[in-house]
Design an enzyme around this catalytic site. Structure first.
Site, short mmCIF file in Angstrom:
data_model
loop_
_atom_site.label_atom_id
_atom_site.label_comp_id
_atom_site.label_asym_id
_atom_site.label_seq_id
_atom_site.Cartn_x
_atom_site.Cartn_y
_atom_site.Cartn_z
N ALA D 27 0.84 -1.20 0.00
CA ALA D 27 0.00 0.00 0.00
C ALA D 27 0.87 1.24 0.00
O ALA D 27 0.58 2.23 -0.70
CB ALA D 27 -0.93 -0.01 1.21
N CYS D 159 -10.02 -3.31 2.60
CA CYS D 159 -10.30 -3.68 1.21
C CYS D 159 -11.56 -4.51 1.07
O CYS D 159 -12.41 -4.24 0.23
CB CYS D 159 -9.10 -4.39 0.59
SG CYS D 159 -8.41 -5.69 1.62
N ASN D 321 -7.65 -4.22 -4.62
CA ASN D 321 -7.52 -4.02 -3.17
C ASN D 321 -6.41 -3.03 -2.81
O ASN D 321 -6.49 -2.35 -1.78
CB ASN D 321 -7.24 -5.35 -2.47
CG ASN D 321 -5.98 -6.02 -2.96
OD1 ASN D 321 -5.83 -6.25 -4.16
ND2 ASN D 321 -5.06 -6.30 -2.08
#
Lengths: 357, 357, 357, 357
Positions: D27, D159, D321
């Site tokens: 991320a 997510c 996601n």
């Protein structure tokens, strides 16, 4: 190596209209994506015999929501630039019609990549419009930038040839390939086979493969020889990815070459290039070029290693075959031809992590 | 739950001759592999309209070196057992011809799975040989072992139905499904689509998918309802594997159920079954059923978990759709029908590690 | 090429007891599967430092239901044959202990593959038990069958070396490699990296790769050179499959070679071999060797193509690295050493279709 | 449904400085890519304990060539916006320090997603900075746009919760979920597990899986319940892709619902949303939402189907996601909070074809 990349080109250049013939295939769909997001192009037409009347997002799900619909190939609208992403043989048959419709024709097929009718006789089934072979310019800006700038026809290079040429051209220019012996072992994804399908390319049959195909006599050898001035021993393998072409070039030079000479050759060739990155060594998981790291982008990653015990240079070159090996290269060449910023519309950096892109 | 598995059957039983109609598809190829290695069968014929005259190893590379060649479907040889792995509708059309050629017909299509003509009117396009529906026995030995033993026609179950039924039948038999609400969410591999190909099932389009298909109204619901006595809410998804069907059943029983009751139901149903393994919890990477762990085998792995906060039972069931969901089930049923050891020819344990098998 | 395969060996041979040291890794798990299903072996022990006390099916899900539990490596039981599947360096350290415990030691590591201490000094970090190097016999029966028959130590070959040697040995024996120039470009699956894990081999980082590793100086070059008598230019790539090693050998012979001479060389070498299949040309999707077609089996598929325009022979060789490249080869060699049928326990034909096995 | 998307926001807004804490994970790397290409952000810092001193392109190969190097987390520079992509528990521990360094804190962990300390006691291990729970705003603009506009802390959603909420929120708002029974069956890619590795997530063990995990009691249920006002029966499966989360929601409403009512609910909710696309039916290969079609993008594709025979609504929702489920959502929320164009920096359309992205 052509002139320097026009990275400081005028980004406020006027907008050009663009059309795509053969927009339902993989290369055609990528052209639609790139032109749709390009600051200097207005996409006005996409043709498809099979899907005429359907929205482009119905075929390419990444383009959902666009209003453009496919039209019949016979109903060409006049545009500034026409991109053709049709099977081999179509563009040479329709070249006059295409040149009537557009000021610049950018062809993604093999129809205008080779220089002479004789080459088409040898590697293909001849050529029906040989007068235009002299007119066409090979797209790869890294090899042919200066000739693109006033081109009428641009011939976008083959994906495997592109990967190979970008790996080897600096060695050729540095004289390292004179008298050298070169093996090129290529690994490609399933998108190279096009959008058609067929039993051998079904998911069940093609998943997990390392499948030799065209083990000898691959047509891209002709493009490679044309630009390197030497013949290479070329073999292709299908592997389990969708996008990507990776060329491993085993080069046996005529005499000793040092690592420093290699760095000099590659840095000289590529330090001003916006789309070629040198990747050689370092730490971490990604120490050499690999197609995952360039998926979806117009980058070519190029690297090398010396094998002193075998007097060998191993060159690795990785591209996304649909982008740098096809639609991205075509847009890059059009940017050069039209004086746009070279990277216009081609800025996507790629993803990490990414699977079999 | 039928009679006990004949694990101590006479392994010196006489050999039976076997033929396969439709041997070039995936289920047909698996039959050829299983029969070729079966101690009690002599494989004497494999038919294929498309590949008649070619060696079976030319289509199925795992069978390289076998001498058998495909013959025309019209030239059936008399055999003891005829296995038919043809598209839906073919067996019902040729059933008299097949029963003339063989003492036992084992059909892998959907043609004889349902009990009544009315069901075929509702779920398919009717039935052209309804008189035989009473004759046919559903293959799954775990559900119908005793009726297989003197069968003339055996109808091998559908892959998704098999996974679902093996997961839920013990609950039905224990009364847990009375008044229950059941959702079945299935994930399947590309081999379910058969050997044909087509654009949607090409490697480039199908790699990496989680693709809903038949989100409602899947025909296998009919088989499931027939054996469970209740309707289920059934949805299928294509995922990135070649072999495998995995059913996650979300069961909402009418009243409270304890984990102990579940273990009692499942152990009672399956402890004597040679091809069903209970997999629930434990440590390590493989704590629940998953298709990788049964790929290439005739096993069904079944497990469950209680979700007290939602008054839910989650049942997991995993099979190889080409084996337990098709050809393996057919051979297992034939073993039962003919008095062979139930596991004869089906002993392969599977692989670890294994990718997308 | 050794003596002929003992395909008609006495299958009623007495049973031998077997143990596996290092049974929790991928090669060790495959040994457990093969020995568990072998008609002439009784598997009595599997050791694992990490999983001692756990059932073997808790680590290898394909072995669910077996009663055997891992024991500590220090508590070796006496057996007829001890298979060691430990990291490099362990067997040389414990070789006396292992030979005390067993009549025959079959080592799957690199510890006894090379002939001399000097080679270990050059390619590894030396050797701690060099006196046994003369005792050990290299496992590949196709190269060394006659010396296996009274061996005390058998050294199972490296996976990449096995693929390469099976591809090239017939050419070496026919004199085609005299003065030849050879490039070996290998593609391997993730199981080669072992069961350990690590960020670079995580699914997210390794999926979809064509990743060069060990581009030069791979240790398997030593084995290859030892058996071929020439050095090869060797480069490995990780690709997206779990099992499999595929070697593409680009051979530039000193003089012209005809296709007929190649067929003669390969047929002579392999026509009596139970585990080598010649696959060259033909039609269909599977015209050359590829690892999918041998996944889970002990087969090596070998094929070739002539490239007259480059005076090149392209040889393709494909194996399952866990089987023919490791555990299967070890069992095959033990079968030879003990006079069992060569194919005993190794009959699995493989699957079609199969994904990334 | 919040206020309307500010699609015509001032794109000449002044530039804000941004930093990323935890920039070496998946991320965090995606944040670096998005901020690096964002017209209104200047990326000035990325921290990583493990890679401090290394260039960001050495960890994330798509960012090759950027000059920025990772710095120590302890050496925070003052910025306008600080994005934190750290493991659960880190942000709550350092929240005062982070708020000292920045005007706006956007946290990608679960630390501020729930409303009350009691929820953290129930679903996590409590909370060390509960006073800030009232301050934080949940990121999803589609649910909470108006509250983001003057937020000090933004909590980016989970997510799986994001996929589920986008699928179900229109039904909740339309009252269809009142008294309804909801099963959510989720399929996710390997990037959800983070960049760490480990044996279970190794390529060899995770390839080709359909692996149940967290079959009951998944923590994201808390977020879902908080926003929908009802509990759902939630089960997750790992499947073979790298990016992607796909939620199939089986909804059993209390009374009959027509397809028209569904279209009204979904169109009303999403027709002005720049990142939600309705995908339901149509022709071609991509008729329902699937994660491939949104890979690399900030889109959520949402669709549904009625199953009259089971009185069921099946809702499909697919996101990337790492993007819509994490970094893309965070940037989208920051765009809203700062008055930037909502789509700024998030324009990538995705690819076709694309494999397991």
């Amino acid at each position: 190596m052509g002139t320097t990349a026009a990275t400081d080109a005028d980004t406020t250049a006027e907008t050009k209209t663009a059309g795509v013939v053969g927009g339902s295939g993989f290369a055609g769909g990528e052209l639609l994506r790139l032109l749709d997001g390009h600051p200097n192009f207005e996409l006005v037409q996409a043709t498809s015999r099979e899907y005429a009347g359907k929205s482009i997002g119905g075929v390419h799900p990444n383009l959902r929501g666009r209003e453009l619909r496919f039209s019949e190939p016979a109903e060409l609208e006049p545009v500034d630039v026409l991109f053709t992403a049709t099977p081999h043989g179509v563009t040479m048959e329709h070249v006059d019609e295409y040149l009537d419709a557009a000021d610049l024709l950018v062809d993604l097929s093999a129809d205008f990549r080779l220089a002479t009718e004789g080459q088409y006789d040898e590697w293909y089934d001849g050529h029906s419009a040989p007068a235009y072979l002299d007119v066409a310019e090979y797209a790869l800006p890294e090899l042919n930038r200066e000739n693109l700038q006033d081109a009428d026809i641009i011939a976008s290079g083959g994906c495997n040839a592109t990967a190979t040429l970008l790996g080897l051209k600096p060695l050729a220019d540095a004289g390292v390939l004179d008298g050298a012996h070169v093996v090129v072992d290529v690994k490609v994804g399933s998108s190279e086979g096009g959008a058609g399908g067929g039993a051998a390319s079904s998911h069940a049959e093609r998943s997990g493969v390392v499948r030799p195909y065209a083990p000898t006599g691959h047509r891209h050898e002709a493009e490679i020889e044309q630009w390197l001035g030497l013949s290479v021993s070329f073999t292709c393998h299908a592997v389990d990815m969708v996008r990507g072409a990776s060329a491993t070039c085993h080069v046996f030079p005529d005499g000793p070459v040092s690592k420093k000479e290699l760095w000099t050759a590659y840095r000289g060739a590529y330090e001003a290039e916006p789309f070629v990155r040198l990747v050689a060594g370092g730490s971490g998981s990604y120490r050499y070029p690999e197609p995952k790291a360039v998926a979806g982008t117009n980058y070519a990653d190029v690297g090398f290693e010396l094998d002193p015990s075998n007097e060998r240079i191993v060159v690795f070159s990785a591209i996304d075959n649909v982008m740098k090996g096809s639609a991205g290269q075509a847009v890059h060449a059009a940017n050069v031809a039209l004086g746009f910023a070279e990277t216009a519309g081609l800025e996507f950096a790629g993803l990490h992590p990414v699977g079999s892109p």
